[in-house]
Design an enzyme around this catalytic site. Structure first.
Site, PDB file in Angstrom:
ATOM      1  N   GLU A 121       0.829  -1.213   0.000  1.00 23.74           N
ATOM      2  CA  GLU A 121       0.000   0.000   0.000  1.00 23.74           C
ATOM      3  C   GLU A 121       0.868   1.270   0.000  1.00 23.74           C
ATOM      4  O   GLU A 121       0.671   2.168   0.808  1.00 23.74           O
ATOM      5  CB  GLU A 121      -0.934   0.002   1.223  1.00 23.74           C
ATOM      6  CG  GLU A 121      -1.829  -1.217   1.300  1.00 23.74           C
ATOM      7  CD  GLU A 121      -2.864  -1.129   2.442  1.00 23.74           C
ATOM      8  OE1 GLU A 121      -2.583  -0.457   3.454  1.00 23.74           O
ATOM      9  OE2 GLU A 121      -3.950  -1.711   2.283  1.00 23.74           O
ATOM     10  N   GLU A 266      -6.329  -8.036  -0.071  1.00 25.49           N
ATOM     11  CA  GLU A 266      -6.728  -8.155   1.333  1.00 25.49           C
ATOM     12  C   GLU A 266      -8.210  -7.864   1.457  1.00 25.49           C
ATOM     13  O   GLU A 266      -8.708  -6.901   0.857  1.00 25.49           O
ATOM     14  CB  GLU A 266      -5.994  -7.132   2.228  1.00 25.49           C
ATOM     15  CG  GLU A 266      -4.494  -7.308   2.323  1.00 25.49           C
ATOM     16  CD  GLU A 266      -3.839  -6.248   3.240  1.00 25.49           C
ATOM     17  OE1 GLU A 266      -4.562  -5.527   3.964  1.00 25.49           O
ATOM     18  OE2 GLU A 266      -2.607  -6.143   3.199  1.00 25.49           O
TER      19      GLU A 266
END
Ligand SMILES: *[C@@H]1O[C@H](CO)[C@@H](O)[C@H](O)[C@H]1NC(C)=O
Ligand SMILES: *[C@@H]1O[C@H](CO)[C@@H](O)[C@H](O)[C@H]1NC(C)=O
Ligand SMILES: *[C@@H]1O[C@H](CO)[C@@H](O)[C@H](O)[C@H]1NC(C)=O
Length: 478
Positions: A121, A266
């Site tokens: 991320e 995720e």
């Protein structure tokens, strides 16, 4: 006889195909931020016991990679964000990383590596652009090094993004677009992914939508339908997961990359540390998600099966709680490898538990608690603040598993500290205010943990012993 057995074999293999097909797209994220990690080979055995065939790692820790060798589990290996600067700055750093962490394991009987995740991320808003300039060149260097190492396009480099890289002002998927501040680097990354036929990895968290806005309609975070669906052109969205996924499809479409495959890197729901984080809501979320995946009907804009990696495998007591205390409670298993709530990975909604990690050893059945005669509020508060600054107190508070009075909180914090320090008696002193007890102080949902022996510590002890034995031998042989 022969015919019968052929028929039986056919039926069995057909059943096998049908049974395994559902879980085909399903993987799990295996993080390593626990103070007392379990033996990775026991964890791998648990993955196999539960039929989990894909994992995503955040690094390339040798013991974990070794445990995964020969397991047949498909593995995404990760490069942490703090390595991006170095890997982007010189191609030889990428070559070295690939040699040490991919080539070494990429052989028959080694690790079945599917992707290398470059950063994690990296464009997250809260990182303030820290990895903005290094992500693309790092991705480029790693892919080149992989190609040169002869992985023949088998292992692809990707970047797992948080869903905050795109946005829609109205909440309608069709208004989705990439965030302006990251757009130009994102375009370079998209170009590289496309030329490599690599997918776009995105992390989607309905929990965070709910947690971050008090106006967010709760039922929209789950998969059971809603009285107020979001209408967008001819499509109707009854949950934020689908809406978010399709906002990405629109964002990609607007910059000409609609043909990239999408993988959900995720998705999950935490069980503690927030008023919306508990086992009941987590079970509700996973039941809905797994049923949806089994049906393989995708989202309104992508009516096919989705590839999803659940987050995460176990609770991690050393994760940063900057985003919130729930960060340490994402595990579908607890810190000790036990399942927290019933979960049926086939999506059939059977009320059964996952198989736990075997071979986990607990420390002695003893706890550290506050001496019952300490009553002074300001002293208690000081003790609580101190202990909690040194250990994990993320389960404490209203609406969480441990909604205790001040004395109860201090006991909880003392025990947490004591267990985290491997039950060293000196860590249950607190100027005479702590005491060790054999009576379990757990109450209702509030569990006072007993720590487990961490794989690392056991290894170090064995290592130290063997060095010691070696020294003794040397002394005696001289
Ligand atoms: C390989 O990965 C491990 C674990 O993530 C890391 O500690 C090590 O530095 C990496 N090797 C190189 C050459 O960067
Ligand atoms: C980002 O900026 C905010 C506000 O200036 C600051 O509080 C935070 O620590 C910064 N984060 C990073 C990772 O630099
Ligand atoms: C509680 O402890 C503080 C700090 O030691 C002290 O100043 C205060 O007088 C105590 N209060 C009572 C009611 O004993």
């Amino acid at each position: 006889m022969v015919r019968v057995s052929i028929l039986v074999t056919c039926v069995i293999s057909l059943m096998f195909v049908v049974l395994t097909d559902h879980a085909q797209g399903l993987g799990v994220n295996w993080g390593a931020m626990a103070s007392h990690p379990m033996d990775p080979s026991n964890v791998v055995k648990m993955l196999k016991d539960n039929g989990i065939k894909k994992v995503k790692l955040f690094d390339a820790e040798p013991a974990t990679m070794k445990a995964l060798s020969g397991s047949g589990i498909s593995v995404i290996v990760g490069i942490p964000n703090d390595k991006l600067a170095s890997i982007s700055s010189a191609y030889k750093h990428a070559q070295k990383w690939v040699k040490e962490n991919i080539t070494k394991y990429d052989h028959n009987g080694g690790v079945d590596i599917s992707y290398v995740a470059v950063g994690n991320e990296p464009f997250l808003t809260s990182y303030n652009g820290s990895f903005y300039k290094t992500t693309f060149p790092a991705l480029q260097n790693i892919q080149k090094a992989l190609d040169e190492a002869g992985t023949r396009q088998k292992i692809k480099a990707i970047v797992p993004f948080n869903a905050d890289v795109y946005e829609s002002a109205s909440g309608k998927p069709s208004e989705g677009q990439f965030r302006k501040d990251i757009k130009s680097e994102m375009l370079k990354i998209l170009g590289l992914l496309k030329s490599n036929k690599s997918p776009f990895f995105v992390n989607i968290y309905p929990f965070l939508s709910l947690q971050q806005s008090s106006h967010f309609p709760k039922e929209f975070a789950f998969f059971d339908g809603t009285s107020k669906p979001v209408r967008d052109n001819n499509h109707e969205y009854t949950n934020v997961f689908d809406a978010n996924h399709d906002t990405l499809i629109w964002s990609l479409k607007k910059v000409g990359y609609q043909d990239l495959d999408i993988v959900i890197g995720e998705a999950g729901w935490p069980t503690d540390g927030d008023k919306n984080a508990n086992k009941i809501l987590a079970k509700k979320f996973y039941d809905g998600l797994l049923k949806k995946l089994a049906k393989a009907d995708g989202t309104p804009l992508q009516k096919e099966y989705l590839e999803v990696y659940l987050f995460g495998l176990t609770d991690e007591d050393q994760k940063s709680i900057a985003p919130g205390d729930f960060e340490r409670h994402w595990g579908i298993l607890g810190y000790d490898g036990k399942p927290k709530f019933p979960m049926d990975l086939t999506g059939k909604g059977n009320n059964k538990m996952l198989k736990a990690v075997q071979g986990v050893e607990y420390m002695e059945k003893q706890w550290c608690v506050l001496n019952s005669d300490v009553r002074n509020g300001s002293i208690l508060q000081t003790e609580l603040n101190y202990a909690c600054s040194q250990t994990d107190c993320s389960s404490l508070g209203g609406g969480r598993s441990c909604d205790l009075d001040l004395q109860g909180k201090v006991s909880y914090a003392f025990n947490s500290f004591f267990q985290s320090r491997d039950q060293d008696v000196r860590t249950c002193n607190f100027d005479g205010k702590g005491t060790i007890t054999k009576d379990d102080p757990s109450k209702g949902t509030c569990v006072f943990n007993i720590q487990i022996y961490s794989a690392g510590v056991r290894h170090q002890v064995t290592y130290a012993l063997s060095i010691f034995a070696g020294l003794v031998l040397m002394i005696f042989s001289h």
